[in-house]
Design an enzyme around this catalytic site. Structure first.
Site, mmCIF file in Angstrom:
data_model
loop_
_atom_site.group_PDB
_atom_site.id
_atom_site.type_symbol
_atom_site.label_atom_id
_atom_site.label_comp_id
_atom_site.label_asym_id
_atom_site.label_seq_id
_atom_site.Cartn_x
_atom_site.Cartn_y
_atom_site.Cartn_z
ATOM 1 N N HIS A 237 -10.952 -21.314 3.744
ATOM 2 C CA HIS A 237 -9.659 -21.307 3.063
ATOM 3 C C HIS A 237 -9.960 -21.830 1.594
ATOM 4 O O HIS A 237 -10.848 -22.632 1.413
ATOM 5 C CB HIS A 237 -8.902 -22.205 3.937
ATOM 6 C CG HIS A 237 -8.205 -21.499 5.227
ATOM 7 N ND1 HIS A 237 -7.629 -22.070 6.348
ATOM 8 C CD2 HIS A 237 -8.140 -20.049 5.289
ATOM 9 C CE1 HIS A 237 -7.285 -21.239 7.180
ATOM 10 N NE2 HIS A 237 -7.434 -20.073 6.495
ATOM 11 N N HIS B 274 -10.787 -25.238 0.650
ATOM 12 C CA HIS B 274 -11.909 -25.784 1.237
ATOM 13 C C HIS B 274 -13.112 -25.633 0.397
ATOM 14 O O HIS B 274 -14.106 -26.284 0.284
ATOM 15 C CB HIS B 274 -12.060 -25.544 2.610
ATOM 16 C CG HIS B 274 -11.072 -26.203 3.348
ATOM 17 N ND1 HIS B 274 -11.405 -27.711 4.249
ATOM 18 C CD2 HIS B 274 -9.638 -25.964 3.781
ATOM 19 C CE1 HIS B 274 -10.171 -28.030 4.674
ATOM 20 N NE2 HIS B 274 -9.132 -27.127 4.338
ATOM 21 N N HIS C 13 -8.977 -22.058 14.498
ATOM 22 C CA HIS C 13 -8.197 -22.327 12.997
ATOM 23 C C HIS C 13 -8.396 -20.792 12.175
ATOM 24 O O HIS C 13 -7.711 -20.139 11.811
ATOM 25 C CB HIS C 13 -8.612 -23.544 12.285
ATOM 26 C CG HIS C 13 -7.885 -23.415 11.062
ATOM 27 N ND1 HIS C 13 -6.510 -23.813 10.697
ATOM 28 C CD2 HIS C 13 -8.312 -23.426 9.877
ATOM 29 C CE1 HIS C 13 -6.272 -23.831 9.411
ATOM 30 N NE2 HIS C 13 -7.574 -23.873 8.784
ATOM 31 N N ASP D 200 -10.889 -28.166 9.331
ATOM 32 C CA ASP D 200 -9.330 -27.934 9.812
ATOM 33 C C ASP D 200 -9.276 -27.582 11.309
ATOM 34 O O ASP D 200 -8.319 -27.087 11.828
ATOM 35 C CB ASP D 200 -8.604 -27.051 9.043
ATOM 36 C CG ASP D 200 -8.411 -27.262 7.575
ATOM 37 O OD1 ASP D 200 -8.691 -28.570 7.314
ATOM 38 O OD2 ASP D 200 -7.788 -26.437 6.910
ATOM 39 N N HIS E 187 -15.054 -23.775 6.429
ATOM 40 C CA HIS E 187 -14.368 -22.421 6.436
ATOM 41 C C HIS E 187 -13.912 -21.901 5.288
ATOM 42 O O HIS E 187 -13.927 -22.375 4.222
ATOM 43 C CB HIS E 187 -13.411 -22.481 7.813
ATOM 44 C CG HIS E 187 -11.926 -23.454 7.323
ATOM 45 N ND1 HIS E 187 -12.337 -24.604 6.837
ATOM 46 C CD2 HIS E 187 -10.742 -23.020 7.126
ATOM 47 C CE1 HIS E 187 -10.925 -25.133 6.716
ATOM 48 N NE2 HIS E 187 -10.371 -24.100 6.652
ATOM 49 N N HIS F 207 -7.964 -33.000 6.212
ATOM 50 C CA HIS F 207 -6.595 -33.317 5.524
ATOM 51 C C HIS F 207 -6.080 -34.632 5.984
ATOM 52 O O HIS F 207 -6.372 -35.031 7.185
ATOM 53 C CB HIS F 207 -5.373 -32.268 5.968
ATOM 54 C CG HIS F 207 -5.513 -30.950 5.367
ATOM 55 N ND1 HIS F 207 -5.252 -30.514 4.118
ATOM 56 C CD2 HIS F 207 -6.364 -29.899 5.900
ATOM 57 C CE1 HIS F 207 -5.447 -29.329 3.895
ATOM 58 N NE2 HIS F 207 -6.220 -28.735 4.794
HETATM 59 ZN ZN LIG Z 1 -7.982 -24.228 6.592
#
Ligand SMILES: [Zn+2]
Length: 260
Positions: A59, A62, A115, A132, A57, A170
């Site tokens: 973010h 990442h 997410h 995530d 994704h 994570h």
């Molecule tokens: Zn994320």
């Protein structure tokens, strides 16, 4: 049995970047290289050159190192077609049902919005790279999607084979455990997992990978359709044999965790 050798690369404070090597061909992939420095140092230590960079994704924690890795190693970048506009330039844009080949290992692409709306997961070689979306004993916050979307994504992951090893974005397991026990206090499997997590963290070791069979038994966010969890949240219905709406239970769980 997995055809993949998988190594964890810790990044930032609690992210994991994953390096995968298909044993037969020697082909290498890196999942979610949020930080170029950490990824490059580890890959050089392993003597591995990534053929593929797999993104779950958009973010920054990442994708942040993807361009630098691609430039350095000539890797092909793979990511979600649905999120192409906010990912680094993709060499291959993928969607639900697509297969990514790493040597002889087939990685299937699953769309798991919630997410973020364009979040994807990769599953193959006995492993699930869940980004995530699914964490051990938890799930990602719903920054973009709805509770119904996230619950649907989690039930899709929950339906995968028991033996899958989950590699998530994570190391949140210990803090997720502190929440999980408040909504599922009588779950013996959860207490066993918490003891394991506590021992691993005390020894400075990762709690990842988690097993999907364990998560199904212990992760409250995969158990929103379990009457025990609904009852703990006060969402069980009268008469007592009526089943609470799992989306409503999931939404209540997520909201409670957001303010935990
Ligand atoms: Zn994320």
């Amino acid at each position: 049995m997995t055809d993949l050798e998988i190594r964890l690369i810790p990044a930032f404070t609690d992210n994991y970047i994953y390096a995968l090597r298909d044993s037969a061909s020697g082909a290498v992939a890196v999942v979610d290289p949020g930080e170029a420095g950490a990824a490059i140092a580890a890959l050089e230590r392993f003597g591995w050159r990534p053929d593929l960079i797999l993104l779950t994704h958009h973010h920054p924690d990442h994708i942040g190192g993807a361009i630098e890795l691609r430039t350095r190693f000539g890797s092909q970048v793979v990511g979600a077609l649905a999120d192409q506009s906010r990912l680094p330039p993709l060499d291959r844009a993928v969607a639900e049902g697509d297969q990514v080949l790493l040597g002889g290992t087939e990685l299937a692409v699953l769309e798991v919005p919630g997410h973020t709306v364009g979040h994807i997961a990769y599953v193959g070689g006995g492993a699930l790279f869940s980004g995530d979306t699914l964490f051990s004993l938890g799930c990602g916050r719903m920054f973009e999607g709805t509770a119904a979307q996230m619950w649907n994504s989690l039930t899709k992951l929950r339906a995968l084979p028991d033996t899958l090893a989950i590699y998530c974005g994570h190391e949140y397991t210990a803090s997720n455990a502190r929440f999980a026990v408040t909504v599922d206090p009588d779950n013996a499997a959860l207490h066993r997992r918490i003891a394991e997590v506590t021992a691993l963290r005390a020894a400075g070791r990762p709690t990842i990978p988690a097993s999907l069979a364990d998560e199904r038994a212990t992760n409250p966010f995969l158990r929103a359709d379990d009457p025990t969890v609904a009852r703990m949240l006060g969402l069980d219905r009268e008469p007592s044999d009526a089943v609470a709406d799992p989306v409503a239970v999931f939404a209540a769980l997520r909201q409670r965790k957001d303010h935990f």
